[in-house]
Enzyme design. Structure first.
Site, PDB file in Angstrom:
ATOM      1  CG  ASP A  30      -2.664   9.830  -4.024  1.00 14.20           C
ATOM      2  OD1 ASP A  30      -3.276   9.406  -3.032  1.00 14.20           O
ATOM      3  OD2 ASP A  30      -2.903   9.448  -5.190  1.00 14.20           O
ATOM      4  CG  ASN A  86     -11.322   7.914   2.312  1.00 13.70           C
ATOM      5  OD1 ASN A  86     -12.143   8.754   2.685  1.00 13.70           O
ATOM      6  ND2 ASN A  86     -10.575   8.093   1.238  1.00 13.70           N
ATOM      7  N   GLY A  92     -14.801   4.971   0.276  1.00 16.34           N
ATOM      8  CA  GLY A  92     -13.883   5.106  -0.843  1.00 16.34           C
ATOM      9  C   GLY A  92     -12.505   4.549  -0.548  1.00 16.34           C
ATOM     10  CD  GLN A  93      -9.466   1.625   4.090  1.00 17.37           C
ATOM     11  OE1 GLN A  93     -10.463   1.500   4.792  1.00 17.37           O
ATOM     12  NE2 GLN A  93      -8.260   1.265   4.486  1.00 17.37           N
ATOM     13  CB  SER A  94      -9.114   2.252  -3.182  1.00 17.93           C
ATOM     14  OG  SER A  94      -8.127   3.262  -3.106  1.00 17.93           O
ATOM     15  CG  HIS A  99      -3.994   5.645   3.174  1.00 17.22           C
ATOM     16  ND1 HIS A  99      -4.483   4.359   3.121  1.00 17.22           N
ATOM     17  CD2 HIS A  99      -4.804   6.388   2.392  1.00 17.22           C
ATOM     18  CE1 HIS A  99      -5.539   4.316   2.315  1.00 17.22           C
ATOM     19  NE2 HIS A  99      -5.762   5.545   1.864  1.00 17.22           N
ATOM     20  CG  HIS A 101      -5.957  10.785   1.512  1.00 17.21           C
ATOM     21  ND1 HIS A 101      -5.750  10.527   0.177  1.00 17.21           N
ATOM     22  CD2 HIS A 101      -6.618   9.699   2.003  1.00 17.21           C
ATOM     23  CE1 HIS A 101      -6.270   9.339  -0.134  1.00 17.21           C
ATOM     24  NE2 HIS A 101      -6.791   8.818   0.967  1.00 17.21           N
TER      25      HIS A 101
HETATM   26  P1  AMP Z   1      -8.016   5.597  -0.317  1.00 19.53           P
HETATM   27  O1  AMP Z   1      -9.011   5.691  -1.442  1.00 19.53           O
HETATM   28  O2  AMP Z   1      -8.331   6.472   0.854  1.00 19.53           O
HETATM   29  O3  AMP Z   1      -7.749   4.162   0.073  1.00 19.53           O
HETATM   30  O4  AMP Z   1      -6.681   6.190  -0.901  1.00 19.53           O
HETATM   31  C1  AMP Z   1      -5.744   5.436  -1.584  1.00 19.53           C
HETATM   32  C2  AMP Z   1      -4.864   6.398  -2.315  1.00 19.53           C
HETATM   33  O5  AMP Z   1      -3.681   5.734  -2.674  1.00 19.53           O
HETATM   34  C3  AMP Z   1      -5.471   6.959  -3.592  1.00 19.53           C
HETATM   35  O6  AMP Z   1      -5.505   8.376  -3.512  1.00 19.53           O
HETATM   36  C4  AMP Z   1      -4.529   6.458  -4.676  1.00 19.53           C
HETATM   37  O7  AMP Z   1      -4.338   7.402  -5.715  1.00 19.53           O
HETATM   38  C5  AMP Z   1      -3.249   6.222  -3.901  1.00 19.53           C
HETATM   39  N1  AMP Z   1      -2.363   5.216  -4.421  1.00 19.53           N
HETATM   40  C6  AMP Z   1      -2.671   3.943  -4.782  1.00 19.53           C
HETATM   41  N2  AMP Z   1      -1.566   3.285  -5.193  1.00 19.53           N
HETATM   42  C7  AMP Z   1      -0.543   4.169  -5.079  1.00 19.53           C
HETATM   43  C8  AMP Z   1       0.853   4.096  -5.355  1.00 19.53           C
HETATM   44  N3  AMP Z   1       1.421   2.974  -5.825  1.00 19.53           N
HETATM   45  N4  AMP Z   1       1.617   5.188  -5.112  1.00 19.53           N
HETATM   46  C9  AMP Z   1       1.059   6.320  -4.643  1.00 19.53           C
HETATM   47  N5  AMP Z   1      -0.253   6.454  -4.370  1.00 19.53           N
HETATM   48  C10 AMP Z   1      -1.042   5.388  -4.587  1.00 19.53           C
END
Ligand code: AMP
Length: 113
Positions: A30, A86, A92-94, A99, A101
């Protein structure tokens, strides 16, 4: 083609510290780690999230867990780690590419918040 950051990482078009890749699954560190070990395990195929999974995805989803288990061993966090998925904006899914974690290397509290 879907322009998704994780799709680009899978295709090695965007930088990432990839630690595992096969024909179905990619795992990488991450970019903003929340624990000493924080790895993301993703299907190579674009799936938006848990809300979009179907029964035919079950073998692929199972493989994410097997890769997570192997990486937990390799990264030496078998004394305690957490797998988090998430689902949806309130969680908090962004990144909207499914994926898992893998978090470990420190005490993990409950409830997670
Ligand atoms: P989520 O909030 O569950 O959607 O997790 C998304 C995760 O992706 C977060 O922990 C971010 O830090 C990580 N993330 C976003 N962009 C990248 C990237 N380019 N390389 C590695 N991790 C990333």
């Amino acid at each position: 083609m879907v322009e998704c950051i994780f799709c680009r990482i899978v295709r090695r078009e965007a930088p990432a510290r990839i630690i595992y890749q096969d024909e179905d699954v990619t795992a990488f560190h991450d970019a903003r780690p929340q624990a000493p070990v924080h790895v993301l395990i993703v299907p190579n195929r674009h799936i938006v999230g848990v809300a979009q999974v179907e029964m035919e995805d079950a073998p692929l989803l199972g493989k994410l867990f097997v890769v997570a288990r192997r990486l937990a061993e390799e990264l030496q966090v078998t004394n305690g780690y957490r797998l988090v998925v998430n689902s949806g904006p309130l969680s908090g899914q962004s990144v909207f590419h499914l994926h898992v974690h893998l978090l470990g290397g420190r005490p993990l509290h409950w409830p997670p918040g």
